[in-house]
Design a protein around this motif. Structure first.
Motif, PDB file in Angstrom:
ATOM      1  N   LEU A  62       1.033  -1.100   0.027  1.00 12.45           N
ATOM      2  CA  LEU A  62       0.026   0.310   0.629  1.00 12.45           C
ATOM      3  C   LEU A  62       0.717   1.602   0.008  1.00 12.45           C
ATOM      4  O   LEU A  62       1.921   1.224   1.054  1.00 12.45           O
ATOM      5  N   VAL A  71       2.815  -1.268   4.794  1.00 17.00           N
ATOM      6  CA  VAL A  71       2.130  -2.309   4.809  1.00 17.00           C
ATOM      7  C   VAL A  71       1.437  -2.787   3.746  1.00 17.00           C
ATOM      8  O   VAL A  71       1.948  -2.655   2.445  1.00 17.00           O
ATOM      9  N   ARG A 102       1.224  -7.023   1.675  1.00 21.73           N
ATOM     10  CA  ARG A 102       0.502  -8.414   1.771  1.00 21.73           C
ATOM     11  C   ARG A 102       1.252  -9.289   0.935  1.00 21.73           C
ATOM     12  O   ARG A 102       1.086  -8.761  -1.051  1.00 21.73           O
ATOM     13  N   PHE A 160      -7.121  -6.959   1.467  1.00 23.10           N
ATOM     14  CA  PHE A 160      -6.407  -6.008   2.013  1.00 23.10           C
ATOM     15  C   PHE A 160      -7.573  -5.611   2.482  1.00 23.10           C
ATOM     16  O   PHE A 160      -7.944  -4.278   3.311  1.00 23.10           O
ATOM     17  N   TRP A 208      -6.718   4.681  -3.785  1.00 23.03           N
ATOM     18  CA  TRP A 208      -5.949   3.485  -2.522  1.00 23.03           C
ATOM     19  C   TRP A 208      -5.073   3.033  -3.727  1.00 23.03           C
ATOM     20  O   TRP A 208      -5.195   3.206  -4.971  1.00 23.03           O
ATOM     21  N   ARG A 232       0.540 -11.602   6.169  1.00 24.45           N
ATOM     22  CA  ARG A 232       0.442  -9.748   6.136  1.00 24.45           C
ATOM     23  C   ARG A 232       1.375  -8.870   6.536  1.00 24.45           C
ATOM     24  O   ARG A 232       1.373  -9.523   7.681  1.00 24.45           O
ATOM     25  N   SER A 284      -0.889  -2.419   9.804  1.00 30.13           N
ATOM     26  CA  SER A 284      -2.722  -2.601   9.702  1.00 30.13           C
ATOM     27  C   SER A 284      -3.235  -1.719   8.231  1.00 30.13           C
ATOM     28  O   SER A 284      -2.680  -0.967   8.220  1.00 30.13           O
ATOM     29  N   MET A 285      -4.569  -2.217   8.089  1.00 32.70           N
ATOM     30  CA  MET A 285      -5.258  -1.922   7.045  1.00 32.70           C
ATOM     31  C   MET A 285      -4.983  -0.248   7.462  1.00 32.70           C
ATOM     32  O   MET A 285      -5.883  -0.481   8.105  1.00 32.70           O
TER      33      MET A 285
END
Length: 171
Positions: free
Chosen positions: A9, A15, A17, A38, A101, A125, A128-129
């Protein structure tokens, strides 16, 4: 072959994945994997972008065909092995063009292993989103052609200054 793609992200905090996907699955399948990994709603338009080594967008690959004649390519037309040819290859991914996003997907490994579950599969992961899309600096071209306007720099006026500049007797 199983491709492991790390999706970052674009935010101040780390962040990301790691998503595993089969080489003969499409960018549309990766899109679904990113949405799931996400915890995005999956109800907004999105696009992948081929980018060069400097991160400059080259070609847009949209979720849906927006052409009048229905002949444009979409995410469903591109296999993973076609767009991620070498380890380190990257693509930009933008979800929800109102909130923006923004992610970067990077091929981190290709493994010759048997498929064990349904793919795409989130295998790692980190972070935190956030509840809202991270703010991005926006540049808008000056229509007079003088110079670009950078809202991050030119936002020097605040509400108090604007109030002071108003002459209430003229209203």
């Amino acid at each position: 072959m199983i491709y492991k793609i790390r999706v970052f992200l674009d935010a101040k905090e780390d962040v990301f994945r790691d998503i595993e996907i089969k080489e003969k699955q499409t960018l549309f399948t990766l899109y679904k994997g990113i949405i799931s990994a996400f915890s995005l709603q999956g109800e907004e338009l999105a696009s992948f972008y081929e980018i060069d080594e400097d991160g400059v967008e080259m070609k847009e690959i949209p979720l849906e065909d927006m052409s009048d004649d229905g002949t444009d390519e979409t995410m469903a037309d591109f296999y993973i092995k076609e767009v991620f040819k070498l380890q380190g290859d990257r693509m930009k991914f933008v979800y929800d063009f109102m909130e923006m996003w923004t992610f970067v997907a990077e091929l981190i490994s290709v493994e010759d292993k048997p498929a064990v579950l349904n793919y795409p599969l989130t295998v790692y992961r980190f972070g935190s989103m956030p509840l809202k899309a991270p703010k991005r600096d926006m540049e808008i071209m000056d229509l007079d052609g003088d110079e670009d306007i950078d809202f991050a720099e030119d936002a020097g006026l605040n509400d108090l200054q604007i109030d002071e500049d108003l002459d209430l007797e003229d209203l």
